[in-house]
Design an enzyme around this catalytic site. Structure first.
Site, PDB file in Angstrom:
ATOM      1  N   CYS A  79       0.828  -1.189   0.000  1.00 33.71           N
ATOM      2  CA  CYS A  79       0.000   0.000   0.000  1.00 33.71           C
ATOM      3  C   CYS A  79       0.871   1.252   0.000  1.00 33.71           C
ATOM      4  CB  CYS A  79      -0.898   0.006   1.240  1.00 33.71           C
ATOM      5  SG  CYS A  79      -1.774  -1.545   1.538  1.00 33.71           S
ATOM      6  N   ARG A 137      -4.872   1.440  -0.353  1.00 34.59           N
ATOM      7  CA  ARG A 137      -4.752  -0.002  -0.189  1.00 34.59           C
ATOM      8  C   ARG A 137      -4.709  -0.770  -1.506  1.00 34.59           C
ATOM      9  NH1 ARG A 137      -8.578  -4.705   2.403  1.00 34.59           N
ATOM     10  NH2 ARG A 137      -6.867  -6.124   2.882  1.00 34.59           N
ATOM     11  N   LEU A 138      -3.702  -1.645  -1.612  1.00 37.34           N
ATOM     12  CA  LEU A 138      -3.644  -2.685  -2.625  1.00 37.34           C
ATOM     13  C   LEU A 138      -3.909  -3.992  -1.894  1.00 37.34           C
ATOM     14  CD1 LEU A 138      -2.965  -3.455  -5.604  1.00 37.34           C
ATOM     15  CD2 LEU A 138      -0.598  -3.765  -4.859  1.00 37.34           C
ATOM     16  N   ILE A 188      -4.020  -7.559  -0.732  1.00 39.53           N
ATOM     17  CA  ILE A 188      -3.241  -8.768  -0.979  1.00 39.53           C
ATOM     18  C   ILE A 188      -3.578  -9.851   0.043  1.00 39.53           C
ATOM     19  CG2 ILE A 188      -0.918  -9.742  -1.171  1.00 39.53           C
ATOM     20  CD1 ILE A 188      -1.488  -7.760  -3.383  1.00 39.53           C
ATOM     21  N   ASN A 195       2.630  -0.192   5.125  1.00 42.16           N
ATOM     22  CA  ASN A 195       2.936  -0.534   3.738  1.00 42.16           C
ATOM     23  C   ASN A 195       3.837  -1.760   3.748  1.00 42.16           C
ATOM     24  OD1 ASN A 195       3.724  -0.613   1.031  1.00 42.16           O
ATOM     25  ND2 ASN A 195       5.251   1.016   1.284  1.00 42.16           N
ATOM     26  N   GLY A 196       3.379  -2.866   3.180  1.00 43.21           N
ATOM     27  CA  GLY A 196       4.215  -4.054   3.111  1.00 43.21           C
ATOM     28  C   GLY A 196       3.464  -5.309   3.475  1.00 43.21           C
ATOM     29  N   GLU A 197       4.216  -6.333   3.830  1.00 44.35           N
ATOM     30  CA  GLU A 197       3.645  -7.611   4.257  1.00 44.35           C
ATOM     31  C   GLU A 197       4.508  -8.185   5.381  1.00 44.35           C
ATOM     32  OE1 GLU A 197       0.889  -8.512   2.998  1.00 44.35           O
ATOM     33  OE2 GLU A 197       0.776  -7.658   0.980  1.00 44.35           O
ATOM     34  N   GLY A 219      14.241 -11.334  -8.093  1.00 42.31           N
ATOM     35  CA  GLY A 219      15.517 -11.842  -7.591  1.00 42.31           C
ATOM     36  C   GLY A 219      16.409 -10.822  -6.921  1.00 42.31           C
TER      37      GLY A 219
END
Length: 604
Positions: free
Chosen positions: A2, A51-52, A54, A76-78, A364
């Protein structure tokens, strides 16, 4: 994944202004936006979130407020180990209102552990927590700087956001930090904690801050650093543990409630991810590769990517780039990068290709930095290479080069696009910190004597967070894609850096340990092919397709009007390159990319 924006101001933000702020970062969170407001004496606290969706698509909306309504977060993140952390919190008596939101886990981790929570988090993150009971903001950024956090503390008001351009909307003065310009000329990016503007900073990777609202006081601390103290000295053990840990990291970092894809360059890093992901993915993996034609044809690695796609039966897509296509969206890239940047650009199109197809992409990034970064430490270990470097520098500017070599004998050898003495001749104002000093200080901070350890330490502090991961975040989020980097799982980093450097790195065989770890999973054609990477032909572009821009933005008339650079740049750098007398393409490209940024951000 996000975006967030926030402020502590003396005047309440209007609904109209909040909508304008949300629109600026809409690409980071097209699935929804919301805000939270509070007033504390003369201070007005505002938190905004884009918000995105996921994880926990139904219940993960932000800003999120705990049940006691005294702790509020924008994130923001996971957090990939959130289920494990949730179980621990439940055992301590915490009750959750969401099904499996990692955001709610962060809220109660803060309640239980405060700043000690950070070392328990496995993921990529930047977040701000408003702690009403303690009258403070708590903000943090992940260990390697995968997710950004910009802030400004000016006139007793505090602002923060996921993107720098958003802070400018608050009316902050756009005053260029000339030290940052100097640093940019050296490295092609601006190192944290500075940004290109004097009054805006980046929170450094592996740092957190506490902002006391009542006292208007900001305190910043580091919570993590690379550790080389443990030593795995057996090669077979190292390979076995890499295989186990990386498989675990890929599995963990691919957890999602939406479909996950993977970029596939045909290199070792992306191939290792696809190979490991294929072990447990229930669906055919979607993979994406860039192809190149025309003058970019030498970059094309589709044949290698296709070998991997065929081996693992992926649902494979290709996007073909020509010079015209690549440069056609250069202005958009510069806008989304926020700051001057002169590195690689093609990965923009990987995320453009994925948009609308998947929301999450495994990449990667970090593989190079973990496994030797293609012999970057060799210059420090080879007396012959060091001698050649000294002689080459002395030839052009004898006294200054020798002075820098004597003053910064370690930092002197790090690759720079402009040396300190050149910068003093290019910028109208002098007296800035030498690039050699920046590197010298990092080497001292590492407390290491082994350059096979020192080089990754520098990489993890400089190039990885502020160049590669910044570009990955900005380019992916510009297309509403969440880019994940399983090589940078904290457990993976800890493991690789605990391997004895002589096992981890062999100068005559770059990335050999990664090859040895996954040689049964990687097509043999890829094992020994040379490293290529996204290196675009700037030298030729400067003479052809970008010639008009070079002549305008680096011409004497524009430079005099701009009043940052010496007006002799065109004569000293551009003309010799155009005539073929000297290869100055890196210097010209670096200057041109700054000028194109300047046009967008300073002349609008």
């Amino acid at each position: 994944m996000c975006g967030f924006i926030g402020s502590i101001t003396k005047n309440k933000l209007s609904d109209t202004f909040i909508e304008e702020l949300n629109n600026l970062q809409h690409h980071r969170g097209p699935d929804g936006n919301s805000f939270y407001r509070d007033s504390l004496k003369e201070n007005h606290i505002t938190l905004l979130h884009q918000r995105l969706s996921i994880i926990d698509l139904a219940d993960g909306s932000q800003p999120m407020i705990n049940m006691d309504k005294d702790t509020i977060i924008v994130f923001n993140g996971e957090i990939f180990n959130h289920q494990e952390l949730r179980r621990d919190l439940i055992s301590k008596g915490y009750e959750f209102s969401t099904n499996h939101s990692d955001t709610e886990v962060l809220l109660y981790m803060y309640t239980e552990y405060k700043e000690k929570m950070l070392l328990q988090l496995n993921g990529m993150f930047s977040f701000i927590i408003y702690d009403k009971n303690n009258n403070q903001l708590f903000g943090a950024r992940d260990r390697t700087g995968i997710k950004p956090l910009y802030y400004s503390f000016e006139n007793n008001q505090f602002y923060f956001a996921s993107e720098l351009k958003t802070l400018l909307k608050f009316g902050l003065k756009k005053e260029i930090n000339l030290q940052s310009v100097s640093d940019y000329l050296s490295f092609q990016f601006v190192p944290a904690p500075n940004t290109i503007f004097k009054n805006i900073n980046k929170l450094e990777s592996a740092n957190y801050f506490i902002f006391n609202i009542e006292k208007n006081h900001l305190n910043i601390k580091k919570y993590w650093d690379l550790d080389f103290s443990e030593k795995i000295t057996d090669k077979k053990e190292a390979i076995l543990r890499i295989r186990e840990q990386f498989s675990s990291s890929v599995k963990l970092w691919s957890l999602s409630d939406v479909e996950v894809g993977a970029s596939l360059s045909g290199g070792l890093d992306s191939t290792s991810i696809v190979a490991n992901y294929s072990k447990f993915s229930e669906n055919r993996i979607k993979t994406y590769t860039l192809g190149f034609e025309g003058n970019l044809k030498n970059l094309d690695e589709r044949k290698y990517a296709n070998l991997v796609a065929k081996k693992y039966n992926t649902q494979h897509s290709e996007f073909i780039l020509t010079e015209k296509k690549l440069l056609n969206e250069l202005d958009d890239m510069i806008y989304h990068l926020d700051e001057p940047y002169a590195g690689g650009l093609p990965s923009w199109y990987i995320y453009k290709m994925m948009k609308g197809d998947v929301k999450v992409a495994l990449t990667g990034s970090g593989g190079d930095e973990l496994f030797g970064n293609y012999n970057k430490s060799l210059i420090y270990n080879s007396k012959l290479i060091k001698l050649k470097k000294v002689l080459s520098s002395v030839k052009g500017n004898g006294f200054t080069a020798m002075r820098n070599y004597i003053k910064y004998p370690k930092g002197f050898f790090y690759h720079k696009y402009f040396r300190g003495d050149e910068i003093n001749n290019i910028l109208l104002t002098n007296g800035f910190r030498n690039p050699e000093k920046i590197i010298e200080n990092l080497i001292v901070d590492s407390s290491e004597s082994d350059y096979k350890n020192i080089v990754p330490y520098i990489d993890f502090k400089m190039q990885l967070p502020e160049e590669f991961l910044n570009m990955t975040d900005k380019f992916s989020m510009a297309h509403s894609i969440e880019a994940r980097v399983p090589f940078l799982d904290p457990n993976m980093i800890k493991l690789v850096m605990s391997i004895d450097s002589n096992i981890r790195i062999k100068h005559n065989d770059p990335k050999y340990l990664l090859k040895e770890s996954f040689k049964d999973l990687i097509p043999s054609e890829l094992i020994n092919k040379p490293k290529s990477g996204f290196i675009v032909p700037e030298a030729e572009w400067i003479k052809t397709i970008l010639k008009d821009k070079v002549e305008y933005f680096l011409g004497e008339e524009y430079l005099i009007k701009q009043n940052i650079f010496n007006k002799n740049i065109y004569k000293e750098y551009v003309i010799p390159h155009m005539k073929g007398n000297k290869d100055n393409h890196w210097q010209i490209w670096t200057l041109l990319m700054f000028q194109l940024w300047y046009e967008q951000f300073m002349e609008c």
